[in-house]
Design an enzyme around this catalytic site. Structure first.
Site, mmCIF file in Angstrom:
data_model
loop_
_atom_site.group_PDB
_atom_site.id
_atom_site.type_symbol
_atom_site.label_atom_id
_atom_site.label_comp_id
_atom_site.label_asym_id
_atom_site.label_seq_id
_atom_site.Cartn_x
_atom_site.Cartn_y
_atom_site.Cartn_z
ATOM 1 N N ASP A 1 -47.138 6.978 -37.745
ATOM 2 C CA ASP A 1 -48.683 7.389 -38.040
ATOM 3 C C ASP A 1 -48.853 8.592 -37.093
ATOM 4 O O ASP A 1 -48.294 8.714 -36.131
ATOM 5 C CB ASP A 1 -49.489 5.907 -37.321
ATOM 6 N N ASP B 1 -50.523 3.183 -33.339
ATOM 7 C CA ASP B 1 -51.052 2.851 -32.167
ATOM 8 C C ASP B 1 -51.890 1.763 -32.137
ATOM 9 O O ASP B 1 -52.780 1.410 -31.275
ATOM 10 C CB ASP B 1 -51.906 4.105 -31.693
ATOM 11 N N ASP C 1 -53.914 0.160 -37.924
ATOM 12 C CA ASP C 1 -52.844 0.137 -38.870
ATOM 13 C C ASP C 1 -52.137 -1.255 -38.651
ATOM 14 O O ASP C 1 -50.850 -1.311 -38.962
ATOM 15 C CB ASP C 1 -51.651 1.308 -38.520
#
Ligand code: ADP
Ligand code: MG
Length: 639
Positions: A336, A530, A534
């Protein structure tokens, strides 16, 4: 050593001294002359060797008998009991030499090996708990001006606790008074202290170094970082790797098979008239001694345990051996962008209000709308707005992941987000050619302008990508919800193999699924995020890695591997540690099985005797355990 192990050792030493004494005595004393017959001398030796044998092995015999009573026949105790009783029983074959010495020796050395195992397991347990010695013993609360030490468990959320220099912070919270430095080494492996001041969030488990601080607690002890880490490490042993399960299953079949083979060796050839009974029975017994699978059964889990423990010294928490195993096979790493590869602290690059709108007014409304979000963008906007944010002026705040936020600020509906958010609400927007993340702001349906923000790439991100490539990772891919131009710039800078932009959280899942489908047979895919919006991708990937997890519940929950700090370089370290551990595991499997098979063959053809068998067995176990303990040593991966 524990008191129990000390007693055990004392018993072994006594048995060993007696054993050596009996060996010497029976060798030199003319027993046959004294007692008048060869037969009587043999029985005297029998009785003498029985003493060290029983001292060393009475508990093994007892366990074996008890397990048979419970219907669990084929365990190590059983194998050792049969083999040693068999050796003593050789006295009944008048045509053979006596083998009492071997019987006693097998029991003795078996116990030496067992004690060593128990010591090694205890030691690695202890070193993990030492390293995980982060549990606070007390919390100091202030009641009516008096300081009082209480159990951290009893401190309600929102209490003010006082932490003096040298003390461990007992609960997660925010500093309301005092500045200090914190030693986070026990959690992150990072040796540089962290400066904190009023307003800083602090994590339980860190040690307060310099000044007295007052902390308003934000979580009960059970949900604080320390408690979660301890829980995670404790549960790690339960998620077994495939290799580990394989060894357990293997031992389950292997032991009865070898026992059966030993029986056949002892019985079939003499029935077929191929030699004396005593010779073949002895070969069968030797077979039994070698068949003990303890070296494997203990060293494989111990290696995983060591790898998990070693990784946690560096602030890399692995939730189970299975993830360590998967991680070692990773050949695609998907990242990400925001907060993972970039710092997540955005600077405002430009403010472009529509005509007639004050830039400060625009920023203030945007910052207020973001009042309740913990997205890095929101945090940065609040930071950029310098002024005080009055949460009472913000109503009905809603966050839409991958889009932005909507909130009522000063009784006006404010939207802050990307063009997708604008399109969704039918608002107009203006494009911007400044490179960066563009946040459009819409107030009461009217487009009010946009704020362009940009964050910087983390200092070790580039090095991480090249380290991963060097370690044989075939593909590094970056996924982001940000704009394509930003994504391309970052991706090129870092040396990414592939970049995909403007993805919603669900698009990230499909991107990962697509990559998974293209994956080579035994390659695995890791996703690093993080933990902010997600979680679905973290769960979908073969291995989900969350970083910067100090204090982030969502990340700790969803991920398989949790990196306490937010340095990408820990990803390559984690992969190297996983591979190191798997190498040790396989070394042990190949070595232990190899030596055993060799001795089994030698025993079957009559070359190996019981002495060789017992030394081979204990030697393999000791070496395999020592090798397993190497997995715990991760000092070479430290920066
Ligand atoms: P990334 O994939 O880089 O981690 P996200 O999926 O979290 O990014 O967000 C993607 C995009 O959605 C951001 O670039 C931004 O345009 C918009 N966005 C998400 N959350 C917010 C927010 N709280 N405020 C404004 N914009 C947001
Ligand atoms: Mg993100």
């Amino acid at each position: 050593m524990s008191p129990k192990q000390k007693k055990w050792l004392a018993r072994i030493v006594v048995a060993l001294v007696l054993f050596v004494g009996v060996m010497i005595f029976t060798h030199f004393a003319p027993l046959e002359e004294w007692l008048g017959s060869r037969q009587a001398a043999v029985w005297a030796e029998f009785a003498l060797f029985l003493i060290p044998y029983l001292i060393a092995g009475y508990d093994v015999l007892w366990e074996a008998a008890r397990n048979i009573g419970r219907g669990q026949v084929f365990d190590e105790n059983f194998l050792m009991s049969i083999a040693t009783i068999g050796a003593f029983a050789m006295v009944l074959f008048p045509d053979s030499d006596p083998h009492m010495a071997e019987g006693a020796a097998v029991m003795l050395f078996y116990q030496v090996g067992e004690l060593f195992q128990s010591y090694a397991v205890g030691k690695s347990r202890k070193s993990i708990s030492d390293m995980m010695d982060i549990a606070p013993e007390f919390a100091t609360i202030e009641r009516d001006g008096v300081l009082e030490e209480v159990d951290p468990d009893e401190v309600p959320v929102g209490s003010i606790i006082v932490v003096k220099p040298g003390e461990r912070i007992p609960l997660d919270g925010t500093i309301i008074e005092g500045a200090s430095q914190l030693d986070t080494a026990a959690l992150t492996g990072e040796s540089i202290p962290r400066d904190v001041e009023p307003g800083s969030d602090v994590i339980s488990g860190c040690v307060n170094l310099s000044g007295v601080i007052r902390v308003k607690t934000s979580k009960p002890y059970g949900e604080s970082t320390v408690a979660r880490i301890l829980e995670l490490v404790e549960n790690a042993a339960e998620k077994k790797a495939r290799t580990e399960n394989f060894i357990t299953r293997f031992a389950r079949y292997y032991t009865p098979i070898v026992t059966g083979a030993a029986l056949l060796i002892a019985v079939v050839p003499p029935l077929a008239g191929m030699g004396t009974w005593s010779d073949w029975v002895l070969r069968g017994l030797t077979f039994l001694v070698v068949s003990c699978p303890c070296a494997l059964v203990i060293s494989v889990p111990l290696s995983f345990f060591g790898g998990i423990g070693g990784a946690s010294k560096l602030g890399i928490l692995v939730k189970g051996s299975n993830y360590l195993e998967l991680l070692s096979k990773v050949d695609t790493v998907v990242f990400d962008k925001t907060g993972t590869l970039t710092s997540g602290t955005f600077d405002v690059v430009a403010i472009h209000p529509e005509t007639g709108i004050d830039p400060q007014w625009l920023l203030s409304h945007a910052a207020h709308a973001e009042a309740f979000s913990n997205h890095p963008i929101a945090v940065s906007l609040r930071e950029a707005y310098k002024g005080e944010i009055d949460p009472k002026r913000v109503l009905d705040a809603q966050e839409q992941s991958g889009h932005g936020v909507r909130a009522v600020v000063n009784e006006r509906v404010v939207l802050v987000g990307n063009d997708k958010l604008m399109a969704q609400h039918g608002a107009a927007w203006q494009d911007c050619d400044v490179t960066g993340t563009v946040l459009h702001v819409c107030v009461d349906g009217e487009y009010a302008g946009h704020i362009v923000i940009a964050d910087i790439v983390k200092p070790d991100a580039k090095r991480t990508i090249s380290q991963l490539h060097d370690a044989g990772v075939k593909q590094c891919v970056m996924l982001t919800g940000d704009r394509l131009d930003v994504a391309k710039a970052v991706g090129k800078d870092l040396g990414m193999d592939d970049v995909r932009a403007q993805l919603l959280p669900q698009d990230k899942v499909s991107a990962v699924e697509e990559l998974l489908a293209k994956q080579a047979e035994d390659g695995k895919l890791a996703f690093v995020g993080d933990g902010i919006n997600d979680a679905p991708v973290l769960t979908r990937a073969d291995v989900g890695i969350a970083m910067g997890a100090m204090g982030s519940d969502a990340a700790i929950e969803a991920a398989d591997i949790v990196l306490m700090d937010d340095k990408p370089s820990n990803i390559s370290k984690a992969i190297l540690i996983a591979r190191h551990t798997m190498r040790i595991v396989w070394q042990n499997i190949v070595f232990a099985l190899g030596v055993k098979i060799a001795i089994l063959i030698l025993a079957a053809v009559g070359i190996a005797n019981m002495w060789l068998a017992v030394f081979g067995d204990v030697g393999v176990a000791v070496l395999a355990i020592l090798n397993a303990m190497r997995a715990m040593n991760v000092s070479k991966y430290r920066d």
